[in-house]
Design a protein around this motif. Structure first.
Motif, PDB file in Angstrom:
ATOM      1  N   ARG A   1       5.139   0.504  -3.640  1.00  0.00           N
ATOM      2  CA  ARG A   1       6.574   0.503  -3.376  1.00  0.00           C
ATOM      3  C   ARG A   1       7.181  -0.847  -3.768  1.00  0.00           C
ATOM      4  NH1 ARG A   1       7.560   0.406   2.268  1.00  0.00           N
ATOM      5  NH2 ARG A   1       6.010   2.060   2.322  1.00  0.00           N
ATOM      6  N   GLU A   2       6.495  -1.871  -3.336  1.00  0.00           N
ATOM      7  CA  GLU A   2       6.936  -3.237  -3.609  1.00  0.00           C
ATOM      8  C   GLU A   2       7.017  -3.510  -5.113  1.00  0.00           C
ATOM      9  OE1 GLU A   2       4.314  -5.973  -1.514  1.00  0.00           O
ATOM     10  OE2 GLU A   2       3.800  -6.892  -3.441  1.00  0.00           O
ATOM     11  N   ARG A   3       6.107  -2.902  -5.853  1.00  0.00           N
ATOM     12  CA  ARG A   3       6.120  -3.118  -7.302  1.00  0.00           C
ATOM     13  C   ARG A   3       7.007  -2.093  -8.031  1.00  0.00           C
ATOM     14  NH1 ARG A   3       1.508  -6.317  -9.313  1.00  0.00           N
ATOM     15  NH2 ARG A   3       1.126  -7.739  -7.585  1.00  0.00           N
ATOM     16  N   GLY A   4       7.642  -1.271  -7.268  1.00  0.00           N
ATOM     17  CA  GLY A   4       8.568  -0.332  -7.884  1.00  0.00           C
ATOM     18  C   GLY A   4       7.936   0.878  -8.545  1.00  0.00           C
ATOM     19  N   ARG A   5       6.692   1.158  -8.203  1.00  0.00           N
ATOM     20  CA  ARG A   5       6.080   2.381  -8.764  1.00  0.00           C
ATOM     21  C   ARG A   5       6.374   3.548  -7.833  1.00  0.00           C
ATOM     22  NH1 ARG A   5       2.100   0.966 -12.970  1.00  0.00           N
ATOM     23  NH2 ARG A   5       2.324  -1.288 -13.096  1.00  0.00           N
ATOM     24  N   ARG A   6       6.734   4.667  -8.422  1.00  0.00           N
ATOM     25  CA  ARG A   6       6.998   5.829  -7.586  1.00  0.00           C
ATOM     26  C   ARG A   6       5.695   6.573  -7.279  1.00  0.00           C
ATOM     27  NH1 ARG A   6      10.554   9.037 -11.385  1.00  0.00           N
ATOM     28  NH2 ARG A   6       8.957   8.102 -12.723  1.00  0.00           N
ATOM     29  N   VAL A   7       5.619   7.065  -6.079  1.00  0.00           N
ATOM     30  CA  VAL A   7       4.462   7.873  -5.671  1.00  0.00           C
ATOM     31  C   VAL A   7       4.986   9.258  -5.324  1.00  0.00           C
ATOM     32  CG1 VAL A   7       2.618   8.142  -3.970  1.00  0.00           C
ATOM     33  CG2 VAL A   7       3.269   5.849  -4.740  1.00  0.00           C
ATOM     34  N   PRO A   8       4.463  10.295  -5.868  1.00  0.00           N
ATOM     35  CA  PRO A   8       3.305  10.340  -6.760  1.00  0.00           C
ATOM     36  C   PRO A   8       3.652  10.310  -8.255  1.00  0.00           C
ATOM     37  CG  PRO A   8       3.883  12.554  -6.101  1.00  0.00           C
ATOM     38  CD  PRO A   8       4.917  11.647  -5.506  1.00  0.00           C
ATOM     39  N   GLU A   9       4.924  10.256  -8.598  1.00  0.00           N
ATOM     40  CA  GLU A   9       5.288  10.397 -10.009  1.00  0.00           C
ATOM     41  C   GLU A   9       4.534   9.413 -10.908  1.00  0.00           C
ATOM     42  OE1 GLU A   9       7.250  10.108  -7.494  1.00  0.00           O
ATOM     43  OE2 GLU A   9       8.614  11.842  -7.424  1.00  0.00           O
ATOM     44  N   ASP A  10       4.620   8.114 -10.591  1.00  0.00           N
ATOM     45  CA  ASP A  10       3.953   7.125 -11.447  1.00  0.00           C
ATOM     46  C   ASP A  10       2.470   6.995 -11.102  1.00  0.00           C
ATOM     47  OD1 ASP A  10       6.463   6.651 -12.496  1.00  0.00           O
ATOM     48  OD2 ASP A  10       6.882   5.012 -11.084  1.00  0.00           O
ATOM     49  N   VAL A  11       2.219   6.886  -9.804  1.00  0.00           N
ATOM     50  CA  VAL A  11       0.840   6.754  -9.350  1.00  0.00           C
ATOM     51  C   VAL A  11       0.600   7.723  -8.194  1.00  0.00           C
ATOM     52  CG1 VAL A  11      -0.914   5.183  -8.457  1.00  0.00           C
ATOM     53  CG2 VAL A  11       0.896   4.295  -9.942  1.00  0.00           C
ATOM     54  N   ALA A  12      -0.394   8.567  -8.353  1.00  0.00           N
ATOM     55  CA  ALA A  12      -0.757   9.482  -7.269  1.00  0.00           C
ATOM     56  C   ALA A  12      -1.804   8.800  -6.389  1.00  0.00           C
ATOM     57  CB  ALA A  12      -1.316  10.781  -7.824  1.00  0.00           C
ATOM     58  N   VAL A  13      -1.709   9.044  -5.081  1.00  0.00           N
ATOM     59  CA  VAL A  13      -2.626   8.374  -4.160  1.00  0.00           C
ATOM     60  C   VAL A  13      -3.278   9.388  -3.224  1.00  0.00           C
ATOM     61  CG1 VAL A  13      -2.835   6.665  -2.316  1.00  0.00           C
ATOM     62  CG2 VAL A  13      -1.262   6.253  -4.228  1.00  0.00           C
ATOM     63  N   VAL A  14      -4.581   9.256  -3.065  1.00  0.00           N
ATOM     64  CA  VAL A  14      -5.313  10.081  -2.093  1.00  0.00           C
ATOM     65  C   VAL A  14      -6.110   9.154  -1.169  1.00  0.00           C
ATOM     66  CG1 VAL A  14      -7.068  11.854  -1.760  1.00  0.00           C
ATOM     67  CG2 VAL A  14      -5.525  11.998  -3.706  1.00  0.00           C
ATOM     68  N   GLY A  15      -6.116   9.496   0.099  1.00  0.00           N
ATOM     69  CA  GLY A  15      -6.876   8.707   1.063  1.00  0.00           C
ATOM     70  C   GLY A  15      -8.116   9.451   1.520  1.00  0.00           C
ATOM     71  N   PHE A  16      -8.637   9.027   2.668  1.00  0.00           N
ATOM     72  CA  PHE A  16      -9.815   9.683   3.234  1.00  0.00           C
ATOM     73  C   PHE A  16      -9.784   9.470   4.742  1.00  0.00           C
ATOM     74  CE2 PHE A  16     -13.952  11.235   3.930  1.00  0.00           C
ATOM     75  CZ  PHE A  16     -14.492  11.715   2.742  1.00  0.00           C
ATOM     76  N   ASP A  17     -10.096  10.490   5.482  1.00  0.00           N
ATOM     77  CA  ASP A  17     -10.211  10.504   6.945  1.00  0.00           C
ATOM     78  C   ASP A  17      -9.249  11.489   7.588  1.00  0.00           C
ATOM     79  OD1 ASP A  17     -12.158   8.615   7.064  1.00  0.00           O
ATOM     80  OD2 ASP A  17     -10.875   6.974   7.735  1.00  0.00           O
ATOM     81  N   ASP A  18      -8.032  11.528   7.042  1.00  0.00           N
ATOM     82  CA  ASP A  18      -6.952  12.222   7.723  1.00  0.00           C
ATOM     83  C   ASP A  18      -6.794  11.743   9.152  1.00  0.00           C
ATOM     84  OD1 ASP A  18      -4.753  13.877   7.803  1.00  0.00           O
ATOM     85  OD2 ASP A  18      -5.892  15.534   8.683  1.00  0.00           O
ATOM     86  N   MET A  19      -6.640  10.457   9.252  1.00  0.00           N
ATOM     87  CA  MET A  19      -6.221   9.899  10.536  1.00  0.00           C
ATOM     88  C   MET A  19      -4.765  10.255  10.696  1.00  0.00           C
ATOM     89  SD  MET A  19      -7.217   6.044  10.896  1.00  0.00           S
ATOM     90  CE  MET A  19      -8.828   5.400  10.911  1.00  0.00           C
ATOM     91  N   VAL A  20      -4.520  11.259  11.459  1.00  0.00           N
ATOM     92  CA  VAL A  20      -3.185  11.849  11.462  1.00  0.00           C
ATOM     93  C   VAL A  20      -2.066  10.828  11.703  1.00  0.00           C
ATOM     94  CG1 VAL A  20      -1.713  13.542  12.556  1.00  0.00           C
ATOM     95  CG2 VAL A  20      -4.078  14.095  12.048  1.00  0.00           C
ATOM     96  N   PRO A  21      -2.204   9.982  12.710  1.00  0.00           N
ATOM     97  CA  PRO A  21      -1.087   9.065  12.965  1.00  0.00           C
ATOM     98  C   PRO A  21      -0.781   8.169  11.761  1.00  0.00           C
ATOM     99  CG  PRO A  21      -2.980   8.556  14.370  1.00  0.00           C
ATOM    100  CD  PRO A  21      -3.290   9.820  13.668  1.00  0.00           C
TER     101      PRO A  21
END
Lengths: 354, 354
Positions: A266-286
């Motif tokens: 966000r700080e670098r102005g990249r849009r998510v997911p349009e410019d960069v898609a991101v996936v995490g791990f755990d599904d820590m819901v909060p």
DNA sequence: GGGGGAGGTGAGAGCGCTCTCGGTGACGGG
DNA sequence: CCCGTCACCGAGAGCGCTCTCACCTCCCCC
């Protein structure tokens, strides 16, 4: 009520019911082989006197304690403070309660504590142990294995070379990672990076392995080592953007890392997911639900993991008691199927970030 | 190692050292009144045989268990999954370990569990209990009080009308709230709102009280009830903005709530802290440091709270054993000063949001 | 109708420890 | 030189329970 009232004993109940201690004992422990009217009388006496068996006296003769230790070896506050262990404990607690067992919690703090824990376990104060140790070089699992206490590990132990028969329960970190990366590839991304966790933890190592399974030799260019924290995620992402400004997807080793990644993007102005898609791990819901945008991630059922571990351990203990020769690994080869390492499935949860 | 080796007994040690059981017992329990050479011999025998006292046998006669129960009454996953209890447990564990006591963890799940816990405690399996119960209407504290087990509560119990002598340890919620609101006022803000936690929890009620202490009758217009969650914070903040678009400061009842507040403010284009200043409560570091902007908040030392609770309980137990008549409240009036409720200080941590 | 089970029940022996209490030796004072 | 004192040590009695046996009814079957 200023001083504790002496609690009634078996003897007292027996007297009141007009039977022998032995009969009361039988009734209290299930009541098989005692005729109905007597059972009834004993039950009433128990009720009236408010009798509760003295666990110490019982253990003294049975050599069972109906208690298992939960060992959490975690020098680092960070990890302990996340919801991971809380959920795990919840699952364990539920299952133990269902089987009338108590949970003795042992948290270790630094090296010298290991000896203390090992001594405690070897002391035979509990029937078995559930051990969480995340680090590859942790001596604790070895010590415990040596203590001769039936044990189930949470997460694949680092020294598991496959030859020793350790029983553990783990999430399918590798498979989950593969699913995450495949998802990104399926989205048409071609420069999929991976920000790892601390690689001395098997979960992090396994996730990296899963990434490699899909990406092949994408080269170390797109892999950045980090530490499972948001701050670490930020640093890693900055590095990555500097080195490879053209990355179009990131698989972060956990949700906390991903939250740092999102912040940098966000700080670098990249849009998510349009410019960069991101996936995490755990599904820590909060965490995962509150990021901006909400995080696509790999879910593992932590609570269930605790439950399964417990079930495995109790099953092993049960076998011991029913006389089957059960080696330390909690009983390996025995009718009813061997008690083997268990790997729980993970699933991809799609939200907005990829 | 397939079957447990019978562990050495006092008798065995005595034989090896060439002394009586009694002497070994003395040595094992401190060694007072035994001459040095004998002590030495016994120590060596203990070492060589790897003797560990059988806790069950010991408890049977001493009626002490060197174990305390930690009861966490929390039906709601949400709260349990936050770092609060983890930190608390850490503090408790450290302190218990330092005094050679074990930690028996009891998590309750719904109403029927209360009876189970009460029965367990009344059963005299542990020497004392540390109880966390956040809700005003929770019957558990009462049940426990009735069980006659020395108990220290974490957080002010809801039914604490001040007349019964309950021992509890709490953070200075009210004072912390006052500090937060004063800070906002000191910044020149005139329309300071408060988004509360669930008011059936004393911590939330006390924080609201602190807010009122400073704001006087700012009127219910600026107070919105919420639930300690980020989602709740979002909803409350939207409400608030709709109702009073001119608010220039928000004191959120905890950090999670504040994170929701910040999100809504960003979404509505309000700058923080320029347009609206925000203060949280807890200083949950992973949350407060990672918000955008980093959150000004009230810190409470959770781990310390656990430590103090434990110390209080153990002190009370100790008195009991040394024969002083100690009422259930863990020993109230006794030389060395009464064991009284303790309120721990809170401090304002200034970051960027206010 | 008597003998042999089978199914119930009770007596008693510990489980491993602590703790009281009595005994023993060393020592000092009368 | 003898006895009281003191410091130390051992014998033994439980703590409250389980579990093995022995015993004792009945009842069934031959």
């Amino acid at each position: 009520m200023s001083d504790t009232v002496p609690r009634p004993t078996l003897e007292a109940v027996a007297a009141r019911a007009g039977v022998s201690r032995a009969t009361v004992s039988r009734v209290v422990n299930g009541g098989d082989g005692v005729r109905e009217p007597l059972v009834e009388r004993v039950r009433r006496a128990v009720e009236e006197l408010g009798y509760v068996p003295n666990q110490a006296a019982r253990s003294l003769v049975t050599k069972r304690h109906d208690a298992v230790a939960v060992v959490i070896a975690e020098p680092e506050t960070r990890v302990f403070a996340d919801p991971f262990f809380a959920l795990q404990l919840r699952g364990i607690s539920k299952e133990l309660t269902a089987h009338d067992n108590q949970l003795v919690l042992l948290l270790t703090e630094g090296r010298d504590d290991h000896a203390r824990v090992a001594r405690y376990l070897a002391g035979g104060h509990v029937d078995g142990a559930l051990v969480f140790s995340l680090h590859v070089d942790d001596p604790l699992p070895g010590l415990i294995q040596g203590a001769g206490v039936p044990t189930v590990f949470g997460g694949r132990p680092g020294w598991g070379d496959g030859t020793r028969d350790v029983v553990y329960v783990d999430s399918d970190n590798r498979g989950g990672a593969r699913a995450a990366v495949r998802h990104l590839v399926g989205l048409g991304r071609t420069r999929v990076a991976h920000i790892t966790g601390p690689l001395d933890q098997t979960s992090a190592a396994d996730r990296l392995q899963g990434y490699r399974d899909v990406m092949g030799d994408a080269g170390p260019r797109l892999v950045v080592e980090s530490d499972f924290t948001p701050g670490g995620g930020e640093r890693a992402m900055r590095d990555l953007l500097d080195r490879c400004p053209d990355v179009d997807a990131v698989f972060a080793a956990n949700d906390l890392t991903a939250s740092g990644v999102l912040r940098v993007l966000r700080e670098r102005g990249r849009r998510v997911p349009e410019d960069v898609a991101v996936v995490g791990f755990d599904d820590m819901v909060p965490v995962a639900e509150q990021t901006d945008p909400p995080l696509t991630t790999v879910r593992q059922d932590i609570e269930e993991m605790g439950r399964i571990m417990t079930r495995l351990l109790l099953r092993g203990l049960d076998r011991r008691n029913t006389g089957e020769a059960a080696p330390d690994g909690v009983g390996t080869t025995a009718p009813g199927g061997p008690v083997l390492p268990t790997v729980l499935p993970t699933t991809l949860v799609r939200r907005a970030s990829a």
